[in-house]
Design a protein around this motif. Sequence first.
Motif, short mmCIF file in Angstrom:
data_model
loop_
_atom_site.label_atom_id
_atom_site.label_comp_id
_atom_site.label_asym_id
_atom_site.label_seq_id
_atom_site.Cartn_x
_atom_site.Cartn_y
_atom_site.Cartn_z
N GLU A 262 0.83 -1.20 0.00
CA GLU A 262 0.00 0.00 0.00
C GLU A 262 0.87 1.26 0.00
OE1 GLU A 262 -3.57 2.03 2.73
OE2 GLU A 262 -2.74 0.06 3.21
N ALA A 263 1.95 1.25 0.81
CA ALA A 263 2.85 2.42 0.86
C ALA A 263 3.57 2.60 -0.47
CB ALA A 263 3.86 2.24 1.99
N THR A 264 3.93 1.50 -1.11
CA THR A 264 4.61 1.59 -2.40
C THR A 264 3.68 2.22 -3.44
OG1 THR A 264 5.93 -0.35 -1.88
CG2 THR A 264 5.77 0.26 -4.19
N VAL A 265 2.42 1.81 -3.43
CA VAL A 265 1.47 2.39 -4.38
C VAL A 265 1.34 3.88 -4.17
CG1 VAL A 265 -0.94 2.41 -5.08
CG2 VAL A 265 0.24 0.23 -4.73
N ARG A 266 1.24 4.32 -2.88
CA ARG A 266 1.12 5.74 -2.59
C ARG A 266 2.35 6.51 -3.05
NH1 ARG A 266 -0.96 3.90 2.49
NH2 ARG A 266 1.05 4.43 3.45
N ALA A 267 3.55 5.93 -2.78
CA ALA A 267 4.78 6.61 -3.17
C ALA A 267 4.91 6.71 -4.68
CB ALA A 267 5.98 5.86 -2.59
N ARG A 268 4.55 5.66 -5.40
CA ARG A 268 4.65 5.70 -6.85
C ARG A 268 3.69 6.73 -7.45
NH1 ARG A 268 4.80 0.00 -9.77
NH2 ARG A 268 5.06 1.50 -11.48
N VAL A 269 2.47 6.79 -6.87
CA VAL A 269 1.51 7.80 -7.37
C VAL A 269 2.08 9.19 -7.16
CG1 VAL A 269 -0.76 8.80 -6.96
CG2 VAL A 269 -0.50 6.31 -7.12
N LEU A 270 2.66 9.43 -5.95
CA LEU A 270 3.22 10.76 -5.67
C LEU A 270 4.39 11.06 -6.59
CD1 LEU A 270 3.32 13.29 -3.93
CD2 LEU A 270 4.74 12.02 -2.27
N LEU A 271 5.27 10.07 -6.82
CA LEU A 271 6.44 10.29 -7.68
C LEU A 271 6.02 10.57 -9.10
CD1 LEU A 271 9.50 10.29 -8.09
CD2 LEU A 271 9.39 7.81 -8.40
N GLU A 272 5.07 9.81 -9.61
CA GLU A 272 4.62 10.06 -10.98
C GLU A 272 3.96 11.44 -11.10
OE1 GLU A 272 2.08 6.84 -11.92
OE2 GLU A 272 3.71 5.35 -12.07
N THR A 273 3.25 11.84 -10.04
CA THR A 273 2.63 13.17 -10.05
C THR A 273 3.69 14.25 -10.14
OG1 THR A 273 0.77 12.33 -8.76
CG2 THR A 273 1.10 14.73 -8.79
N LEU A 274 4.77 14.11 -9.33
CA LEU A 274 5.84 15.10 -9.33
C LEU A 274 6.56 15.12 -10.67
CD1 LEU A 274 7.36 14.55 -5.77
CD2 LEU A 274 5.97 16.48 -6.55
N MET A 275 6.82 13.93 -11.23
CA MET A 275 7.53 13.88 -12.50
C MET A 275 6.71 14.52 -13.61
SD MET A 275 9.20 10.06 -12.27
CE MET A 275 9.82 10.16 -13.94
N GLU A 276 5.39 14.21 -13.63
CA GLU A 276 4.54 14.78 -14.66
C GLU A 276 4.42 16.29 -14.47
OE1 GLU A 276 0.89 12.71 -14.48
OE2 GLU A 276 1.72 10.81 -15.25
N SER A 277 4.37 16.76 -13.20
CA SER A 277 4.29 18.19 -12.95
C SER A 277 5.55 18.89 -13.42
CB SER A 277 4.07 18.45 -11.45
OG SER A 277 2.86 17.86 -11.02
N ALA A 278 6.75 18.30 -13.12
CA ALA A 278 8.01 18.91 -13.55
C ALA A 278 8.10 18.96 -15.06
CB ALA A 278 9.18 18.13 -12.95
N ALA A 279 7.70 17.86 -15.73
CA ALA A 279 7.76 17.85 -17.19
C ALA A 279 6.81 18.88 -17.79
CB ALA A 279 7.42 16.45 -17.70
N GLY A 280 5.58 19.02 -17.21
CA GLY A 280 4.64 20.01 -17.72
C GLY A 280 5.15 21.43 -17.51
N LEU A 281 5.76 21.68 -16.34
CA LEU A 281 6.30 23.01 -16.07
C LEU A 281 7.43 23.34 -17.03
CD1 LEU A 281 6.27 25.51 -14.27
CD2 LEU A 281 7.85 24.30 -12.71
N ARG A 282 8.30 22.36 -17.32
CA ARG A 282 9.40 22.62 -18.26
C ARG A 282 8.87 22.92 -19.66
NH1 ARG A 282 14.75 18.83 -18.99
NH2 ARG A 282 15.80 20.15 -20.54
N ARG A 283 7.83 22.16 -20.07
CA ARG A 283 7.26 22.42 -21.40
C ARG A 283 6.59 23.79 -21.44
NH1 ARG A 283 5.57 17.05 -20.79
NH2 ARG A 283 3.49 17.78 -20.20
N GLU A 284 5.90 24.13 -20.33
CA GLU A 284 5.18 25.41 -20.30
C GLU A 284 6.16 26.58 -20.35
OE1 GLU A 284 2.01 27.83 -17.45
OE2 GLU A 284 2.52 25.73 -17.06
#
Length: 419
Positions: free
Chosen positions: A228-250
Motif C-alpha cells: 500500500e505504501a509503495t502504491v502511494r509513493a509511486r503515485v506521488l512520484l509520478e505526479t511530481l515527474m509529470e508536474s516537472a515535465a509540464g512546467l518545463r514544457r510550459e
Amino acid sequence: MSTSSSPPSLAQLPEPVRARVVAMTADVLPALGQLPPALRRVATFAPARRAKLGTTAITTALRDDDLRGRIAAHLAVEPPTVSSPADRAAVAWLLRTGAWEEELAAALAEVAPAGPTREETEAARLRGKLDAADRATRELRALHRAQLDELKAENATLRRRLGESRTAEKAARAAGEQAAAEVDRLRREVEALASTQDREVRRLRARVAELEADAATGRRAVRAERDEATVRARVLLETLMESAAGLRRELGLPSASGAPADRVEAGLSAGVADGARLLTGASAGLLEQYLAMPRARLIVDGYNVSKNVWPSSPLEAQRIRLVNGLAPLVARTGVDTTVVFDAAQAGLGARPVVAAPRGVRVYFSPEGTIADDVIRDLVAAEPPGRVVVVVTADQAVLADVTRAGARGASVDALAALIS
C-alpha cells in the motif's frame, strides 16, 4: 732373506714379534668394519683385553691375506709407534711394502741374533704350540665366563622386566575394570539425558511451529502495508515527474549546459591535460571512487605535480607525460578534469598549445597571475555540494581549497593512478 721364498707365517716368527703383531691387530680391529665371525666378539672387548683374550682368534684369522691387507691399509694411514726391533719386524710383516723382507730379516736378526739349532727350534715350536693351546684354553674359558656373565645379567634383566610386565598387566586390568564401570555409569546418564532432551525437543518443535505461524501472519500484514505504501509513493512520484515535465514544457526551459567555472576558465588559454589522483591520506582506490562520483570535478596543479613526479625531465616533457597519463583515468571515471600550468614558471612569452586527450582541459595562468590563484578561483566558482578534488603538493593551496569546500589530494596518490 730371499725375495723368491714364501713369506714366513706368523707361527714362524719369534714370540716377541708375534706378540707385537697380535697387539697391533687388536688395536685396529674395531676400525676394520666387516670382520670374520671369530673376531667380531673380540672386537667388542676393551682395548687391554683384546690382545690377551683374542690371541688365538687373531693368530688364526691372520692366515687370511685379505684381512692382513686391510690391517696393513689401516696401519699405512695411521702408522703405529715403532720403538724396538720387534715393532719393526711386526710392521714389516703386516705392511709388506718395499723391501720388507730385508727389513724383516734385519729386525729379526736384532730380536734373535744367534740362530737356534734344529732341536731347539722343534722344542720352541712344540712349546709354542703348547703355549698357544694353553692360551687358547684360557681365552676360551675367559670368553665362556664373559658370555656366562652376560647371560646372567641378561637373565636378571629379563626377570626384572617380566616382573614389571606382570605388575603393569595387573594395573592395566584393574584400570580396565574401572573404566568399564565408568562407561556403564556414563551410558546410563546419557540414556537419561537423551530421554530428557527428546521431550524438550518435542516441546521446542511445537513452540517453533506456533512462532512460524505467527511470523507468517505478521509477514502477510507487513507485505500488505508495504504494498500500500509503495502504491502511494509511486503515485506521488509520478505526479511530481509529470508536474516537472509540464512546467518545463510550459516555460520552454532548455537543457543545462556549461559549468560554473566556465567564467574563470574563459580567461585562460585553452589546452588539454589528463589527471587522476587520490585524496590526502587515502588510498589510490578511494581517490578513484571519489572521481567516479556523479559530476565530480578534478583540478590539477600542473607543474607542481609534474615536477614532483618527473623532476629530471624538461618542462615540456613533463606537460606531455602528465596530460597523456591522465587520459585513462578520465576515460574510466568520466571526471570533469582541468590542468592549470603556471606560465611564469615555464618562462614562456606566449602560452603554447597543448594537444590534450578528450575530457581534459589544459590552461596556462594569465600574465601576472600564478596557477595557485587560478585554482582558488576555479574552486570558489563551484556550487556547494559538488565533489571537487584538487591535486597539489602546495600546502597553502590545499588549505585554501579545503576551506572553500574542495577535497585536497596528494601528488603521490595521483601518481599511483596515472603511472
